[in-house]
Design an enzyme around this catalytic site. Sequence first.
Site, PDB file in Angstrom:
ATOM      1  N   SER A   1       2.308 -82.613 -22.394  1.00 54.91           N
ATOM      2  CA  SER A   1       2.158 -81.351 -21.680  1.00 54.91           C
ATOM      3  C   SER A   1       1.373 -80.356 -22.536  1.00 54.91           C
ATOM      4  O   SER A   1       0.251 -80.642 -22.939  1.00 54.91           O
ATOM      5  CB  SER A   1       3.538 -80.818 -21.275  1.00 54.91           C
ATOM      6  OG  SER A   1       3.442 -79.806 -20.303  1.00 54.91           O
TER       7      SER A   1
ATOM      8  N   GLU B   1       2.469 -85.245 -10.035  1.00 54.86           N
ATOM      9  CA  GLU B   1       2.674 -83.971 -10.740  1.00 54.86           C
ATOM     10  C   GLU B   1       1.490 -83.019 -10.552  1.00 54.86           C
ATOM     11  O   GLU B   1       0.360 -83.444 -10.295  1.00 54.86           O
ATOM     12  CB  GLU B   1       2.952 -84.209 -12.216  1.00 54.86           C
ATOM     13  CG  GLU B   1       1.895 -84.998 -12.968  1.00 54.86           C
ATOM     14  CD  GLU B   1       2.259 -85.142 -14.433  1.00 54.86           C
ATOM     15  OE1 GLU B   1       2.462 -84.101 -15.097  1.00 54.86           O
ATOM     16  OE2 GLU B   1       2.324 -86.289 -14.928  1.00 54.86           O
TER      17      GLU B   1
ATOM     18  N   HIS C   1       6.568 -85.300 -14.330  1.00 59.57           N
ATOM     19  CA  HIS C   1       5.927 -84.748 -15.522  1.00 59.57           C
ATOM     20  C   HIS C   1       6.692 -85.141 -16.788  1.00 59.57           C
ATOM     21  O   HIS C   1       7.874 -84.869 -16.921  1.00 59.57           O
ATOM     22  CB  HIS C   1       5.867 -83.228 -15.383  1.00 59.57           C
ATOM     23  CG  HIS C   1       5.179 -82.530 -16.506  1.00 59.57           C
ATOM     24  ND1 HIS C   1       3.833 -82.686 -16.765  1.00 59.57           N
ATOM     25  CD2 HIS C   1       5.646 -81.659 -17.450  1.00 59.57           C
ATOM     26  CE1 HIS C   1       3.501 -81.948 -17.802  1.00 59.57           C
ATOM     27  NE2 HIS C   1       4.580 -81.321 -18.238  1.00 59.57           N
TER      28      HIS C   1
END
Length: 306
Positions: free
Chosen positions: A152, A246, A276
């Site tokens: 991320s 996602e 995610h």
Amino acid sequence: MSQRPSLRALAWRRPVRWLLAPIFQAGRSVALRRRLLLRVAALTRLPVVRCTKIAADTLRGVPIEWVSSTRQTPRRVLLYFHGGAYIVGAARIYRAVNARLADWAQARVAAVDYRLAPEHPFPAASQDALDAYRGLLERGIDPATIVLGGDSAGGGLALACALQIRDAGLPAPAAVVLFSPWTDLGLRGESIRSHAASELVLDADTLREAAAAYLGAQPADTPLASPMYADLHGLPPLLIQVADTEILYDDALRFAERAQAAGGTVELRVWHGLWHVWQAFAGKLPEADAALREAAAFIVRHARAA
């Protein structure tokens, strides 16, 4: 693309939404988000691989924790940056992930606790990332044995680190491993809207709040904050894993396309029906362990064994 999600993955979907979505609901304070994330980490009790050694350290003053296996001699180093939209997260939350990568890639993982926004806006995190890499080099670690990794926001930070290494003329790491990377803080990908209904974890409004907290006065297309807009020539080989449900799906696809267009080597792996950073459910979810084994194999292929 992977096969259909397992029954266990399907069973985890509701708990994932229940546990993680509140952390990323818009309008919540950073302090509350941080408390909720630590509570979720305690509730899930993600198992760490047996014979794992964890030790606190610093690299050029940046706090890290070393994660390694006592069952074998580590022969590589993975410099790992955790996710959390640049405002939450901690290295210790990823011990289940890093323990498996350490074991399966025969590596020591240096998990970085970089500074978080809003207390420390850009470029604090990217400075910490580069300092941590410099710290590895100053200890005499062969860069050909080093891989950068992150999930991320940590994936974006791993890319920012690679870009700074290149631009500073430092010896390059062997490769970069990215899990659902956030590469565009301007949130311009089509999946931000088209995947809103299938997204289990993230919220676009929360990401906008987090981007504003991290960027401060900088524009969203600042290359070291949004690697999507950087000059991508000369990067190490990349592995990118992303779920097709996602909202950051396009962050992975668009970045992979731009990196390939710049002459880079990119392995893009799209997993079906997950969420995610599903890799964080290592030891609980078969797809998480499978993804981490794939990442470990990529690390072994590209990083020289010391």
